[in-house]
Design a protein around this motif. Structure first.
Motif, short mmCIF file in Angstrom:
data_model
loop_
_atom_site.label_atom_id
_atom_site.label_comp_id
_atom_site.label_asym_id
_atom_site.label_seq_id
_atom_site.Cartn_x
_atom_site.Cartn_y
_atom_site.Cartn_z
N SER A 333 0.82 -1.21 0.00
CA SER A 333 0.00 0.00 0.00
C SER A 333 0.85 1.25 0.00
O SER A 333 0.51 2.26 -0.65
CB SER A 333 -0.92 0.01 1.22
N THR A 334 1.97 1.22 0.72
CA THR A 334 2.88 2.37 0.73
C THR A 334 3.38 2.67 -0.68
O THR A 334 3.39 3.82 -1.13
CB THR A 334 4.08 2.10 1.66
N LEU A 335 3.79 1.64 -1.38
CA LEU A 335 4.26 1.82 -2.75
C LEU A 335 3.16 2.38 -3.65
O LEU A 335 3.39 3.29 -4.46
CB LEU A 335 4.77 0.49 -3.31
N LEU A 336 1.96 1.86 -3.50
CA LEU A 336 0.84 2.28 -4.35
C LEU A 336 0.48 3.74 -4.10
O LEU A 336 0.32 4.53 -5.05
CB LEU A 336 -0.37 1.39 -4.09
N LEU A 337 0.36 4.13 -2.85
CA LEU A 337 -0.09 5.48 -2.51
C LEU A 337 0.99 6.54 -2.75
O LEU A 337 0.67 7.69 -3.07
CB LEU A 337 -0.55 5.55 -1.05
N THR A 338 2.25 6.17 -2.58
CA THR A 338 3.32 7.15 -2.77
C THR A 338 3.76 7.29 -4.22
O THR A 338 4.21 8.36 -4.64
CB THR A 338 4.55 6.80 -1.91
N LEU A 339 3.61 6.23 -5.00
CA LEU A 339 4.08 6.26 -6.40
C LEU A 339 2.99 6.60 -7.40
O LEU A 339 3.29 7.09 -8.49
CB LEU A 339 4.70 4.92 -6.77
N ALA A 340 1.73 6.35 -7.06
CA ALA A 340 0.65 6.59 -8.04
C ALA A 340 -0.53 7.34 -7.44
O ALA A 340 -1.69 7.01 -7.73
CB ALA A 340 0.20 5.27 -8.62
N PRO A 341 -0.32 8.39 -6.64
CA PRO A 341 -1.45 9.08 -6.01
C PRO A 341 -2.33 9.84 -7.00
O PRO A 341 -3.55 9.85 -6.86
CB PRO A 341 -0.77 10.05 -5.03
N GLU A 342 -1.72 10.44 -8.01
CA GLU A 342 -2.51 11.20 -8.98
C GLU A 342 -3.40 10.28 -9.81
O GLU A 342 -4.57 10.59 -10.06
CB GLU A 342 -1.58 12.00 -9.90
N PHE A 343 -2.86 9.15 -10.22
CA PHE A 343 -3.65 8.18 -10.97
C PHE A 343 -4.86 7.72 -10.16
O PHE A 343 -5.97 7.61 -10.69
CB PHE A 343 -2.77 6.98 -11.34
N LEU A 344 -4.65 7.45 -8.89
CA LEU A 344 -5.75 6.99 -8.03
C LEU A 344 -6.82 8.05 -7.87
O LEU A 344 -8.02 7.75 -7.91
CB LEU A 344 -5.19 6.59 -6.65
N MET A 345 -6.42 9.30 -7.70
CA MET A 345 -7.40 10.38 -7.53
C MET A 345 -8.22 10.59 -8.80
O MET A 345 -9.42 10.86 -8.73
CB MET A 345 -6.69 11.69 -7.16
N LYS A 346 -7.60 10.45 -9.95
CA LYS A 346 -8.29 10.69 -11.21
C LYS A 346 -9.40 9.66 -11.49
O LYS A 346 -10.28 9.91 -12.32
CB LYS A 346 -7.29 10.68 -12.37
N ILE A 347 -9.35 8.54 -10.79
CA ILE A 347 -10.41 7.55 -10.95
C ILE A 347 -11.73 8.09 -10.44
O ILE A 347 -12.80 7.78 -10.96
CB ILE A 347 -10.05 6.25 -10.19
N PHE A 348 -11.66 8.98 -9.43
CA PHE A 348 -12.86 9.43 -8.73
C PHE A 348 -13.26 10.86 -9.04
O PHE A 348 -14.43 11.22 -8.86
CB PHE A 348 -12.64 9.30 -7.21
#
Length: 452
Positions: A333-348
């Motif tokens: 989860s650390t890797l996911l949230l720190t490396l791809a935060p913008e991608f995750l936000m754009k989903i929503f």
């Protein structure tokens, strides 16, 4: 009995994973209700997101109420199953359902009657957002019995060692929510969309179906020690015993939510954009703590059954295995949230400003994910032994420290200082709870509280 797992025998890792995966699935499903709402509501704009996010604090607070019967029943049912005391299993289940009905009615009534002052606490300064939040709150308040029903039935089945049935039932409810959300929010054909009210209505309708499906399954299986005869005379000693076991977790959950509401009030000083960004970001982060929550519930049930069977060595092996799994989940989860935060936000959400604020939130919170997983897992290990007060007291203390830290950090870091206060406290809780468990175990002080 084929759906239930005897956790007192067999390969430890296999049994834990077999139990935990469906529980994690249930956790993801319950989180997905909010995620689906966020995806569709996000398409209507940040104002609607802010409204749902504001009302969401009070649905989150509902967890403090249903945790009393859910935790109490899960622990007592698991230990009674380990002891082969099936008459007690039946009585605990009835008592848990009686508690659930009373608490759901009380809390739902509060949300409906006091929706306006509850929403105005956040001082959002936008009457349209306030009205949408009030609408959402009234709707979920009216269906609060069913909001409680799914989690409590899930806790009961998990205590029995059956985590597959709750997963299947909750997944069916999620599918219904996925179908209803866009239809009720945006409309179809001649039916005009209901916006925020539609999102709330979709969720409540799905929860009604989930509760009724649990009841149907219980009636069809006809197991002697699983019953929903809520009209039996209350066994106050058992209710009191479950309440005492569930109280620390319920208080911790309630205080945690209220502290988060205060933090949310701080965030609102920067306007509705950060409120919306935090709501989306917290739902993304919830994937981590729901995963950890699955293993926390699994280790609690595992420890409870093995404690009832008197198998201490097996308990310690299971706890160590679960800690390693929690660390792996947290690191991912650390890797996911720190490396791809913008991608995750754009989903929503599509607004650039909201994405930028959410990106910072996710990156900062990402650093604490492993420690948050350890915190949640260790609370489950303590709970299985009936030691619910000590770990929850530690969680409450360090969560409360977020308020002065948020004020202090925001003086130099602005809005990001609030995010750092959350991350730092999670790191502290994870480290302390792991150390405390093994210190107490080494001294032989992890004794179980006597059940009612």
């Amino acid at each position: 009995m084929s759906r239930q797992i005897d956790l007192t025998t067999g390969h430890i890792t296999d049994k834990l994973i077999k139990l935990a995966i469906p529980i994690m699935g249930v956790s993801f499903v319950q989180t997905a209700y909010n995620l689906i709402d966020m995806i569709w509501i996000g398409k209507t704009g940040s104002s609607a997101l802010a409204a749902v996010g504001t009302a969401g604090f009070f649905t989150w607070l509902a967890e403090a109420f249903y945790m009393l019967p859910k935790l109490g029943a899960s622990i007592c049912v698991a230990q009674s199953m380990g002891q082969k005391e099936y008459k007690k299993v039946k009585d605990y289940i009835i008592s848990a359902l009686q508690m659930t009905i009373a608490l759901a009615a009380l809390y739902g009534l509060i949300l409906v009657l006091f929706n306006k002052p509850l929403v105005e606490f956040f001082a959002l300064g936008d009457e349209n957002i306030n009205k949408m939040a009030q609408t959402y709150l009234i709707t979920v308040g009216a269906g609060m019995l069913f909001y409680f029903g799914g989690p409590v039935f899930t806790g009961i089945f998990t205590g029995l060692g059956d985590s597959k049935t709750p997963f299947i039932v909750n997944t069916i409810g999620l599918v219904m929510n996925i179908i209803l959300d866009p239809l009720l929010i945006f409309g179809v054909g001649n039916f005009e969309g209901l916006g925020v009210f539609g999102a709330a209505l979709a969720t409540v309708t799905s929860q009604v179906f989930v509760t009724l499906l649990f009841i149907t399954i219980i009636l069809k299986r006809k197991m002697d020690y699983v019953t929903i005869n809520i009209f039996k005379s209350p066994k106050w000693r058992m209710i009191r015993g479950m309440a005492l076991l569930g109280l620390p977790g319920a208080v911790q959950s309630g205080i945690y939510t209220m502290i988060s509401m205060v933090i949310g009030r701080f965030v609102a000083n920067w306007g509705p954009i950060p409120v919306a960004a935090q709501k989306v970001g917290s739902q993304i982060e919830a994937i981590t703590w729901m995963s950890a929550g699955g293993f926390s519930t699994a280790i609690s049930t595992y420890v409870g059954q093995n404690y009832g069977a008197g198998k201490h060595d097996r308990i310690q092996k299971g706890v160590k295995v679960t800690i390693l799994i929690a660390m792996c989940v947290g690191l991912f989860s650390t890797l996911l949230l720190t490396l791809a935060p913008e991608f995750l936000m754009k989903i929503f959400v599509a607004e650039t400003e909201t994405i930028n604020v959410g990106r910072q939130y996710l990156r900062i919170l990402g650093y604490s994910q492993m420690f948050m997983c350890l915190e949640i897992t260790m609370v489950g290990a303590f709970s299985g032994l009936g030691r619910t007060y000590l770990p929850n007291a530690i969680v409450i203390i360090f969560t409360a420290l977020r308020i002065p830290m948020a004020l202090l950090f925001s003086m130099s870091l602005g809005l990001n200082g609030i995010w750092w206060s959350i991350s730092v406290s999670s790191v502290a809780k994870g480290i302390i709870l792991v150390m405390l468990y093994f210190i107490l175990d080494a001294k032989g002080k992890l004794e179980n509280q006597k059940l009612a």
